[in-house]
Scaffold this active site. Sequence first.
Site, PDB file in Angstrom:
ATOM      1  N   LYS A 115      15.499 -33.766  26.208  1.00 45.86           N
ATOM      2  CA  LYS A 115      15.781 -32.963  27.439  1.00 45.86           C
ATOM      3  C   LYS A 115      17.132 -32.931  27.860  1.00 45.86           C
ATOM      4  O   LYS A 115      17.650 -31.990  28.286  1.00 45.86           O
ATOM      5  CB  LYS A 115      14.576 -33.411  28.300  1.00 45.86           C
ATOM      6  N   LYS A 194       7.977 -20.665  16.185  1.00 44.48           N
ATOM      7  CA  LYS A 194       6.823 -21.253  16.906  1.00 44.48           C
ATOM      8  C   LYS A 194       6.850 -20.461  18.203  1.00 44.48           C
ATOM      9  O   LYS A 194       7.881 -20.333  18.800  1.00 44.48           O
ATOM     10  CB  LYS A 194       7.291 -22.710  17.270  1.00 44.48           C
ATOM     11  N   LYS A 197       7.327 -20.853  25.372  1.00 43.40           N
ATOM     12  CA  LYS A 197       8.108 -20.096  26.697  1.00 43.40           C
ATOM     13  C   LYS A 197       9.596 -20.301  26.499  1.00 43.40           C
ATOM     14  O   LYS A 197      10.351 -19.318  26.696  1.00 43.40           O
ATOM     15  CB  LYS A 197       7.478 -21.054  28.037  1.00 43.40           C
TER      16      LYS A 197
HETATM   17  P1  ADP Z   1       6.037 -24.262  25.223  1.00 43.10           P
HETATM   18  O1  ADP Z   1       6.393 -24.814  23.969  1.00 43.10           O
HETATM   19  O2  ADP Z   1       5.821 -22.694  25.437  1.00 43.10           O
HETATM   20  O3  ADP Z   1       6.802 -24.717  26.467  1.00 43.10           O
HETATM   21  P2  ADP Z   1       4.162 -26.378  25.847  1.00 43.10           P
HETATM   22  O4  ADP Z   1       4.821 -27.581  25.219  1.00 43.10           O
HETATM   23  O5  ADP Z   1       4.111 -26.485  27.462  1.00 43.10           O
HETATM   24  O6  ADP Z   1       4.569 -24.838  25.502  1.00 43.10           O
HETATM   25  O7  ADP Z   1       2.556 -26.264  25.375  1.00 43.10           O
HETATM   26  C1  ADP Z   1       1.673 -26.800  25.781  1.00 43.10           C
HETATM   27  C2  ADP Z   1       0.527 -27.117  24.762  1.00 43.10           C
HETATM   28  O8  ADP Z   1       0.281 -25.997  24.143  1.00 43.10           O
HETATM   29  C3  ADP Z   1       1.060 -28.177  23.760  1.00 43.10           C
HETATM   30  O9  ADP Z   1       0.798 -29.559  23.767  1.00 43.10           O
HETATM   31  C4  ADP Z   1       0.762 -27.550  22.465  1.00 43.10           C
HETATM   32  O10 ADP Z   1      -0.143 -28.331  21.782  1.00 43.10           O
HETATM   33  C5  ADP Z   1       0.135 -26.118  22.738  1.00 43.10           C
HETATM   34  N1  ADP Z   1       1.202 -25.130  22.227  1.00 43.10           N
HETATM   35  C6  ADP Z   1       2.521 -24.652  22.443  1.00 43.10           C
HETATM   36  N2  ADP Z   1       2.830 -23.789  21.666  1.00 43.10           N
HETATM   37  C7  ADP Z   1       1.973 -23.524  20.731  1.00 43.10           C
HETATM   38  C8  ADP Z   1       2.059 -22.733  19.523  1.00 43.10           C
HETATM   39  N3  ADP Z   1       2.937 -22.030  19.350  1.00 43.10           N
HETATM   40  N4  ADP Z   1       1.176 -23.099  18.608  1.00 43.10           N
HETATM   41  C9  ADP Z   1       0.074 -23.980  18.837  1.00 43.10           C
HETATM   42  N5  ADP Z   1      -0.102 -24.717  19.961  1.00 43.10           N
HETATM   43  C10 ADP Z   1       0.955 -24.443  20.933  1.00 43.10           C
END
Ligand code: ADP
Length: 326
Positions: A115, A194, A197
């Site tokens: 981060k 992947k 957000k």
């Molecule tokens: P982002 O990458 O969009 O910020 P987060 O890290 O907040 O998402 O994700 C919250 C949860 O959602 C994670 O613990 C993860 O397991 C799941 N997740 C996020 N993106 C994916 C994805 N592309 N495929 C599968 N699971 C995901």
Amino acid sequence: MGDVVKRVLSGIQPSGQLHLGNYAGAIRQFVEMQRDHEMYIFVASYHALTSSRDAEALRANIRQVVIDYLAFGLDPAHCSLYAQHDVPEVTELAWLLGCVCPKHMMDKATSYKDKIARGLSASIGLYTYPVLQAADILSVDPDVVPVGKDQVQHCEITRDLAQAFNRHYGEVFKVPDYRLRDDADVVPGIDGEKMSKSYGNDIDPFMEEKPLRKRVMKITTDSTPVDQPKDPQSCTVFRIFRSIAGRDDPRTAELEARYRAPGLGYGEAKQSLFELILDHFAAARQRRSALTDDPGYVEQVLKDGAAAARARAREVVDRARAAVGL
Ligand code: ADP
Ligand code: TRP
């Protein structure tokens, strides 16, 4: 004797609109687990403060995550749904855990370094983020914490802290297991990376129909002509389709067969994905607009959820206080 019902806790940071990846990778499993587990699912609002400086945006995001959890199917009758900041026992516990946490345990935490590398300010809150996460987890004595791969280190720190505390003070904490979600189905975003957000490549299943269709039509594909067979496994459109419909769904097999035969255009495959999203999330989309119009209900859900979590957390904190001599 029947099976003992296992207690489950997990949380998500309110850092923006939830997307298909969050649904397929996390929330869908919470919804399935609530049938036969005692569930505590929370919105990690204190954790979000390590990266947010916009009060209005944070307030709106917390509310939206709760509405979306409910819309996706979390049922307050089977799952305590709460905001972290409504359970002040968690911060009390974080202090008690921080006092048995060797500094080097935080120094080696990779999410802090990641981060900082991404430009977040090196605050004490960000540095001690894993201690607060350990407090979230240990506060309800869960058996299991379902998480994505990126959260494994935090779960291991939680176990280490619980064991360190228990070594000093006796058996105060249950040492929880974590369950790694199957990563075979990481949902790709519209650019094939992947879905996240932070990459701006996500698909929000709650978009209005027109912009949703436009978004799906934007998915990157190769230039194989219509009259040639295509490889479904390497196609982003198919992979998103499969992660929502499911591997064993006949619609997935049907689309796969159409890829393997000549005659399928990518526009048509995208149209099928668009229709699948509308169909799969029809009830969720309806629930979400009803919930948006009923702020009183959402508040009540959070209030009840916090009361349930606080009752558990108070017991745990009292145990920990007594053990340390307070
Ligand atoms: P982002 O990458 O969009 O910020 P987060 O890290 O907040 O998402 O994700 C919250 C949860 O959602 C994670 O613990 C993860 O397991 C799941 N997740 C996020 N993106 C994916 C994805 N592309 N495929 C599968 N699971 C995901
Ligand atoms: N750190 C988690 C994430 O970024 C969110 C989180 C906070 C969490 N506390 C938790 C997840 C406790 C599971 C259990 O996704």
